[in-house]
Scaffold this motif. Sequence first.
Motif, PDB file in Angstrom:
ATOM      1  N   ILE A  78      52.082  47.631  44.444  1.00 24.06           N
ATOM      2  CA  ILE A  78      51.110  48.648  44.874  1.00 24.06           C
ATOM      3  C   ILE A  78      49.722  48.276  44.358  1.00 24.06           C
ATOM      4  O   ILE A  78      48.735  48.345  45.095  1.00 24.06           O
ATOM      5  CB  ILE A  78      51.527  50.057  44.404  1.00 24.06           C
ATOM      6  CG1 ILE A  78      52.741  50.543  45.196  1.00 24.06           C
ATOM      7  CG2 ILE A  78      50.364  51.054  44.539  1.00 24.06           C
ATOM      8  CD1 ILE A  78      53.397  51.794  44.630  1.00 24.06           C
ATOM      9  N   LEU A  79      49.650  47.885  43.098  1.00 28.36           N
ATOM     10  CA  LEU A  79      48.349  47.513  42.531  1.00 28.36           C
ATOM     11  C   LEU A  79      47.785  46.286  43.245  1.00 28.36           C
ATOM     12  O   LEU A  79      46.607  46.264  43.614  1.00 28.36           O
ATOM     13  CB  LEU A  79      48.477  47.277  41.027  1.00 28.36           C
ATOM     14  CG  LEU A  79      48.793  48.529  40.198  1.00 28.36           C
ATOM     15  CD1 LEU A  79      49.114  48.160  38.759  1.00 28.36           C
ATOM     16  CD2 LEU A  79      47.654  49.528  40.274  1.00 28.36           C
ATOM     17  N   ARG A  80      48.619  45.275  43.462  1.00 29.08           N
ATOM     18  CA  ARG A  80      48.161  44.066  44.181  1.00 29.08           C
ATOM     19  C   ARG A  80      47.702  44.403  45.599  1.00 29.08           C
ATOM     20  O   ARG A  80      46.673  43.921  46.064  1.00 29.08           O
ATOM     21  CB  ARG A  80      49.299  43.028  44.272  1.00 29.08           C
ATOM     22  CG  ARG A  80      49.589  42.245  43.030  1.00 29.08           C
ATOM     23  CD  ARG A  80      48.595  41.135  42.792  1.00 29.08           C
ATOM     24  NE  ARG A  80      48.389  40.313  43.979  1.00 29.08           N
ATOM     25  CZ  ARG A  80      48.540  39.019  44.045  1.00 29.08           C
ATOM     26  NH1 ARG A  80      48.936  38.357  42.985  1.00 29.08           N
ATOM     27  NH2 ARG A  80      48.306  38.359  45.156  1.00 29.08           N
ATOM     28  N   ALA A  81      48.490  45.219  46.297  1.00 31.07           N
ATOM     29  CA  ALA A  81      48.172  45.568  47.684  1.00 31.07           C
ATOM     30  C   ALA A  81      46.860  46.340  47.780  1.00 31.07           C
ATOM     31  O   ALA A  81      46.212  46.342  48.825  1.00 31.07           O
ATOM     32  CB  ALA A  81      49.302  46.385  48.298  1.00 31.07           C
ATOM     33  N   ASN A  82      46.465  46.966  46.676  1.00 33.71           N
ATOM     34  CA  ASN A  82      45.223  47.729  46.655  1.00 33.71           C
ATOM     35  C   ASN A  82      44.089  46.967  45.981  1.00 33.71           C
ATOM     36  O   ASN A  82      43.099  47.568  45.556  1.00 33.71           O
ATOM     37  CB  ASN A  82      45.462  49.087  46.001  1.00 33.71           C
ATOM     38  CG  ASN A  82      46.157  50.031  46.941  1.00 33.71           C
ATOM     39  OD1 ASN A  82      45.515  50.673  47.761  1.00 33.71           O
ATOM     40  ND2 ASN A  82      47.484  50.085  46.872  1.00 33.71           N
ATOM     41  N   ASP A 125      43.328  42.655  40.716  1.00 34.52           N
ATOM     42  CA  ASP A 125      43.482  41.230  40.458  1.00 34.52           C
ATOM     43  C   ASP A 125      44.585  41.007  39.427  1.00 34.52           C
ATOM     44  O   ASP A 125      44.340  40.937  38.227  1.00 34.52           O
ATOM     45  CB  ASP A 125      42.152  40.650  39.973  1.00 34.52           C
ATOM     46  CG  ASP A 125      42.217  39.146  39.774  1.00 34.52           C
ATOM     47  OD1 ASP A 125      43.079  38.492  40.392  1.00 34.52           O
ATOM     48  OD2 ASP A 125      41.388  38.632  38.995  1.00 34.52           O
ATOM     49  N   LEU A 126      45.810  40.926  39.921  1.00 33.45           N
ATOM     50  CA  LEU A 126      46.982  40.644  39.100  1.00 33.45           C
ATOM     51  C   LEU A 126      47.664  39.414  39.668  1.00 33.45           C
ATOM     52  O   LEU A 126      47.635  39.181  40.872  1.00 33.45           O
ATOM     53  CB  LEU A 126      47.988  41.806  39.150  1.00 33.45           C
ATOM     54  CG  LEU A 126      47.602  43.134  38.533  1.00 33.45           C
ATOM     55  CD1 LEU A 126      48.657  44.188  38.837  1.00 33.45           C
ATOM     56  CD2 LEU A 126      47.400  42.999  37.039  1.00 33.45           C
ATOM     57  N   GLY A 127      48.303  38.658  38.797  1.00 28.47           N
ATOM     58  CA  GLY A 127      49.064  37.497  39.230  1.00 28.47           C
ATOM     59  C   GLY A 127      50.381  37.426  38.491  1.00 28.47           C
ATOM     60  O   GLY A 127      50.713  38.304  37.687  1.00 28.47           O
TER      61      GLY A 127
END
Length: 175
Positions: free
Chosen positions: A147-151, A154-156
């Motif tokens: 959810i955070l990535r789709a929004n 910047d996470l990997g």
Amino acid sequence: MTYSAHQSSVPAFIAMLTNMKNWLDKAAAQKIEAELIEARLAPDMFPLARQVQIASDAAKGAAARLTGGEAPAMPDTETSFAELKDRCDKTIAYLNSVDAAAYDAGLAKEVVITFPNGAGIKFDGQTFLTGFALPNFYFHASMTYAILRANGVDLGKQDFLAHLAPFMFPPPAAE
């Protein structure tokens, strides 16, 4: 050498809950919190806040069911990153308080989960932990990350596996 159920799951729960707190910190620094709290991947999926709550419930529920103890009650009313992080901290504190021998002994117990509609599932403790509790926990942790990535946060993969940082080493020097 024996490797116990407690050793193979409780530190993993704690590590991922810690990673989730760090994701929320990154999200807060990059995006509008109020928009992310209710963000979801699909209309029929739970929003971010509920994903964190269920991950917490899966971890503390596993410990409570295996030890025969009582997990701390958490009312699922979190509406901010700070409250979600506090929930993760409370879950981690509970997991740190669990007796390892009682946790491991729970592998031989019957674990029954009853759903709100009255249906349910019966497991032996080992199948409960490996076939339900851990996969359910990681599903909701992964949905939080997704959810955070789709929004646009910047996470990997390094954020997902941040708990492995102490084991990392640099590549060999170029010759």
